[in-house]
Design a protein around this motif. Sequence first.
Motif, PDB file in Angstrom:
ATOM      1  N   VAL A  93       0.835  -1.201   0.000  1.00  0.00           N
ATOM      2  CA  VAL A  93       0.000   0.000   0.000  1.00  0.00           C
ATOM      3  C   VAL A  93       0.870   1.251   0.000  1.00  0.00           C
ATOM      4  O   VAL A  93       0.574   2.248  -0.675  1.00  0.00           O
ATOM      5  CB  VAL A  93      -0.940   0.005   1.228  1.00  0.00           C
ATOM      6  CG1 VAL A  93      -1.452   1.411   1.524  1.00  0.00           C
ATOM      7  CG2 VAL A  93      -2.115  -0.932   0.997  1.00  0.00           C
ATOM      8  N   TYR A  94       1.997   1.183   0.704  1.00  0.00           N
ATOM      9  CA  TYR A  94       2.822   2.375   0.878  1.00  0.00           C
ATOM     10  C   TYR A  94       3.709   2.658  -0.324  1.00  0.00           C
ATOM     11  O   TYR A  94       4.164   3.786  -0.503  1.00  0.00           O
ATOM     12  CB  TYR A  94       3.625   2.244   2.172  1.00  0.00           C
ATOM     13  CG  TYR A  94       2.691   2.151   3.339  1.00  0.00           C
ATOM     14  CD1 TYR A  94       1.952   3.249   3.750  1.00  0.00           C
ATOM     15  CD2 TYR A  94       2.464   0.937   3.991  1.00  0.00           C
ATOM     16  CE1 TYR A  94       1.035   3.159   4.783  1.00  0.00           C
ATOM     17  CE2 TYR A  94       1.555   0.835   5.026  1.00  0.00           C
ATOM     18  CZ  TYR A  94       0.842   1.956   5.421  1.00  0.00           C
ATOM     19  OH  TYR A  94      -0.080   1.856   6.435  1.00  0.00           O
ATOM     20  N   GLN A  95       3.950   1.652  -1.158  1.00  0.00           N
ATOM     21  CA  GLN A  95       4.614   1.939  -2.427  1.00  0.00           C
ATOM     22  C   GLN A  95       3.652   2.672  -3.361  1.00  0.00           C
ATOM     23  O   GLN A  95       4.037   3.626  -4.047  1.00  0.00           O
ATOM     24  CB  GLN A  95       5.096   0.643  -3.070  1.00  0.00           C
ATOM     25  CG  GLN A  95       6.152  -0.073  -2.243  1.00  0.00           C
ATOM     26  CD  GLN A  95       6.948  -1.053  -3.061  1.00  0.00           C
ATOM     27  OE1 GLN A  95       7.789  -0.676  -3.858  1.00  0.00           O
ATOM     28  NE2 GLN A  95       6.687  -2.329  -2.861  1.00  0.00           N
ATOM     29  N   GLY A  96       2.392   2.236  -3.392  1.00  0.00           N
ATOM     30  CA  GLY A  96       1.408   2.910  -4.224  1.00  0.00           C
ATOM     31  C   GLY A  96       0.974   4.246  -3.661  1.00  0.00           C
ATOM     32  O   GLY A  96       0.604   5.159  -4.401  1.00  0.00           O
ATOM     33  N   ALA A  97       1.027   4.396  -2.340  1.00  0.00           N
ATOM     34  CA  ALA A  97       0.548   5.625  -1.707  1.00  0.00           C
ATOM     35  C   ALA A  97       1.404   6.824  -2.057  1.00  0.00           C
ATOM     36  O   ALA A  97       0.902   7.958  -2.152  1.00  0.00           O
ATOM     37  CB  ALA A  97       0.503   5.440  -0.193  1.00  0.00           C
ATOM     38  N   VAL A  98       2.702   6.631  -2.246  1.00  0.00           N
ATOM     39  CA  VAL A  98       3.584   7.761  -2.571  1.00  0.00           C
ATOM     40  C   VAL A  98       3.143   8.413  -3.879  1.00  0.00           C
ATOM     41  O   VAL A  98       2.997   9.638  -3.972  1.00  0.00           O
ATOM     42  CB  VAL A  98       5.045   7.297  -2.651  1.00  0.00           C
ATOM     43  CG1 VAL A  98       5.942   8.432  -3.141  1.00  0.00           C
ATOM     44  CG2 VAL A  98       5.524   6.804  -1.288  1.00  0.00           C
ATOM     45  N   ALA A  99       2.918   7.595  -4.910  1.00  0.00           N
ATOM     46  CA  ALA A  99       2.460   8.154  -6.188  1.00  0.00           C
ATOM     47  C   ALA A  99       1.063   8.748  -6.061  1.00  0.00           C
ATOM     48  O   ALA A  99       0.754   9.776  -6.676  1.00  0.00           O
ATOM     49  CB  ALA A  99       2.468   7.063  -7.266  1.00  0.00           C
ATOM     50  N   ALA A 100       0.205   8.127  -5.249  1.00  0.00           N
ATOM     51  CA  ALA A 100      -1.155   8.630  -5.084  1.00  0.00           C
ATOM     52  C   ALA A 100      -1.182   9.967  -4.359  1.00  0.00           C
ATOM     53  O   ALA A 100      -2.112  10.770  -4.542  1.00  0.00           O
ATOM     54  CB  ALA A 100      -1.997   7.604  -4.319  1.00  0.00           C
ATOM     55  N   LEU A 101      -0.175  10.249  -3.543  1.00  0.00           N
ATOM     56  CA  LEU A 101      -0.110  11.518  -2.823  1.00  0.00           C
ATOM     57  C   LEU A 101       0.391  12.671  -3.694  1.00  0.00           C
ATOM     58  O   LEU A 101       0.198  13.842  -3.331  1.00  0.00           O
ATOM     59  CB  LEU A 101       0.795  11.376  -1.593  1.00  0.00           C
ATOM     60  CG  LEU A 101       0.220  10.620  -0.396  1.00  0.00           C
ATOM     61  CD1 LEU A 101       1.324  10.301   0.608  1.00  0.00           C
ATOM     62  CD2 LEU A 101      -0.882  11.443   0.267  1.00  0.00           C
ATOM     63  N   VAL A 102       1.050  12.361  -4.807  1.00  0.00           N
ATOM     64  CA  VAL A 102       1.656  13.411  -5.640  1.00  0.00           C
ATOM     65  C   VAL A 102       0.652  14.491  -6.059  1.00  0.00           C
ATOM     66  O   VAL A 102       0.936  15.694  -5.925  1.00  0.00           O
ATOM     67  CB  VAL A 102       2.360  12.781  -6.862  1.00  0.00           C
ATOM     68  CG1 VAL A 102       2.686  13.843  -7.910  1.00  0.00           C
ATOM     69  CG2 VAL A 102       3.635  12.075  -6.423  1.00  0.00           C
ATOM     70  N   PRO A 103      -0.541  14.139  -6.596  1.00  0.00           N
ATOM     71  CA  PRO A 103      -1.478  15.214  -6.977  1.00  0.00           C
ATOM     72  C   PRO A 103      -1.884  16.107  -5.805  1.00  0.00           C
ATOM     73  O   PRO A 103      -2.126  17.309  -5.995  1.00  0.00           O
ATOM     74  CB  PRO A 103      -2.684  14.448  -7.535  1.00  0.00           C
ATOM     75  CG  PRO A 103      -2.155  13.119  -7.933  1.00  0.00           C
ATOM     76  CD  PRO A 103      -1.082  12.814  -6.943  1.00  0.00           C
ATOM     77  N   PHE A 104      -1.945  15.562  -4.607  1.00  0.00           N
ATOM     78  CA  PHE A 104      -2.312  16.363  -3.440  1.00  0.00           C
ATOM     79  C   PHE A 104      -1.173  17.295  -3.025  1.00  0.00           C
ATOM     80  O   PHE A 104      -1.410  18.421  -2.582  1.00  0.00           O
ATOM     81  CB  PHE A 104      -2.713  15.443  -2.286  1.00  0.00           C
ATOM     82  CG  PHE A 104      -3.945  14.628  -2.563  1.00  0.00           C
ATOM     83  CD1 PHE A 104      -5.208  15.187  -2.408  1.00  0.00           C
ATOM     84  CD2 PHE A 104      -3.851  13.321  -3.009  1.00  0.00           C
ATOM     85  CE1 PHE A 104      -6.358  14.448  -2.672  1.00  0.00           C
ATOM     86  CE2 PHE A 104      -4.988  12.573  -3.291  1.00  0.00           C
ATOM     87  CZ  PHE A 104      -6.248  13.145  -3.118  1.00  0.00           C
ATOM     88  N   PHE A 105       0.073  16.828  -3.185  1.00  0.00           N
ATOM     89  CA  PHE A 105       1.204  17.716  -2.937  1.00  0.00           C
ATOM     90  C   PHE A 105       1.212  18.872  -3.946  1.00  0.00           C
ATOM     91  O   PHE A 105       1.494  20.017  -3.597  1.00  0.00           O
ATOM     92  CB  PHE A 105       2.516  16.939  -3.024  1.00  0.00           C
ATOM     93  CG  PHE A 105       2.803  16.065  -1.838  1.00  0.00           C
ATOM     94  CD1 PHE A 105       2.815  16.597  -0.556  1.00  0.00           C
ATOM     95  CD2 PHE A 105       3.068  14.716  -1.992  1.00  0.00           C
ATOM     96  CE1 PHE A 105       3.076  15.793   0.551  1.00  0.00           C
ATOM     97  CE2 PHE A 105       3.339  13.909  -0.899  1.00  0.00           C
ATOM     98  CZ  PHE A 105       3.341  14.449   0.376  1.00  0.00           C
ATOM     99  N   VAL A 106       0.910  18.547  -5.204  1.00  0.00           N
ATOM    100  CA  VAL A 106       0.874  19.594  -6.239  1.00  0.00           C
ATOM    101  C   VAL A 106      -0.248  20.586  -5.953  1.00  0.00           C
ATOM    102  O   VAL A 106      -0.068  21.808  -6.058  1.00  0.00           O
ATOM    103  CB  VAL A 106       0.705  18.949  -7.631  1.00  0.00           C
ATOM    104  CG1 VAL A 106       0.467  20.026  -8.693  1.00  0.00           C
ATOM    105  CG2 VAL A 106       1.930  18.124  -7.993  1.00  0.00           C
TER     106      VAL A 106
END
Length: 415
Positions: A13-26
């Motif tokens: 889950v945490y490998q996929g979560a990093v990429a999933a968080l990118v739009p929220f960081f942007v």
Amino acid sequence: MFLLAVGHACVDVYQGAVAALVPFFVAERGYSYAAASGIVLAASLLSSVVQPLFGALADRWAMPWLLPVSTAVAGIGVALSASGGTYAMTLAMVAVSGAGVAAYHPESARVARVASAGSHTAMGWFSLGGNLGFAAAPLLVAAVVGAGGLRAAPLLVVPAALGSVLCVLALRATRMPGRAGARVVSGAVRDDGASFLKLSLVVVCRSLVFVGLSAFIALYARERVGGGEVAGSAALFVLYAGGAAGTVVGGGLAARWGRVRVVGWSYAAAVPAVAGVVFVPGPAFYLFVALTSAALYVPFSLQVTLGQDYLPTRIGTASGVTLGLTVSVGGLAGPLIGAAADATSLQAALAPLISLPALAWLLARALPEPTGPEVAGPEPAAAEAAPPGPDATEASPEGAEGVGPDAAPWEARGG
């Protein structure tokens, strides 16, 4: 094996979560493409460096305690990365999470191989658990961070807590051999370093494509189909979820046609699929994302068992490369893709990824189909009374009942 597979899902889950968080960081912090890709790089760089080290350690010493500990570290790192206010803090916490992931995979693959008695089918289910964890990541992030913003990110630690408990239960249910190496039942074994090197290059090509797409596909979907963050999360979910079907199909195809041939076919099919993701607009974009996911995941578990059969005396190292670096090394190209996207467009930056499955196909054509040694399963209960001696990693062909490459996990435990 069920507990190990679900625990694998919790950590991935945490490998996929990093990429999933990118739009929220942007969206919340205004990061550029290059800055956002740096977050993916932070998760991948440390993992890529230390993954072979943990693989070598797993070959030398049995460290099953790493499973629950590394799962907890992976979850805590991601939870703190989104709650930290500075960019440097975010990078540091994501790197900590990557180190946890790196520590988990070689040892977990060793434990799974022993628990499954070397069954390719059982290892496929173990890999499927990780794929499902990937698929769940964008849904989890969208539900938690999408509803409460980055300040709600500490809730993302829940899967790590669950996964740590499951790992402990799995280890208690599995009687591991006294030493790190899996016990060879019959047949002389010898490493095939040349074939493993070729396979490693195939793994790198796959990783560059998969991680490159996963880092930017949520942002790219918003350009191609509209719909904002929902469209991006949907695209990332399709990319990860398609892998579940691909992993299951891959095992069946390999049983009929052979692992090497199926790996080659998969990468050949990935070339037009990735091209469709990059160039086809509108709703058909999601179809090509699904096709790309299936094509990249069909060879996933096959590459793990191929690597273990090419390096039968170094199972941990083989697992660390084929299972761990499959994900982590691709993040090293993230900043290059991000910088190219800032300078040109995201489409132009993603277009070179089309060539990588073709290169993987060419490399896979040169691979031999190995005949792996039979591996004994967990120690029988009767052996618990006596401590393992210096030859505890070896067993004679007698007593090897039910431990062939197609043996069921419960048969390997004498059930």
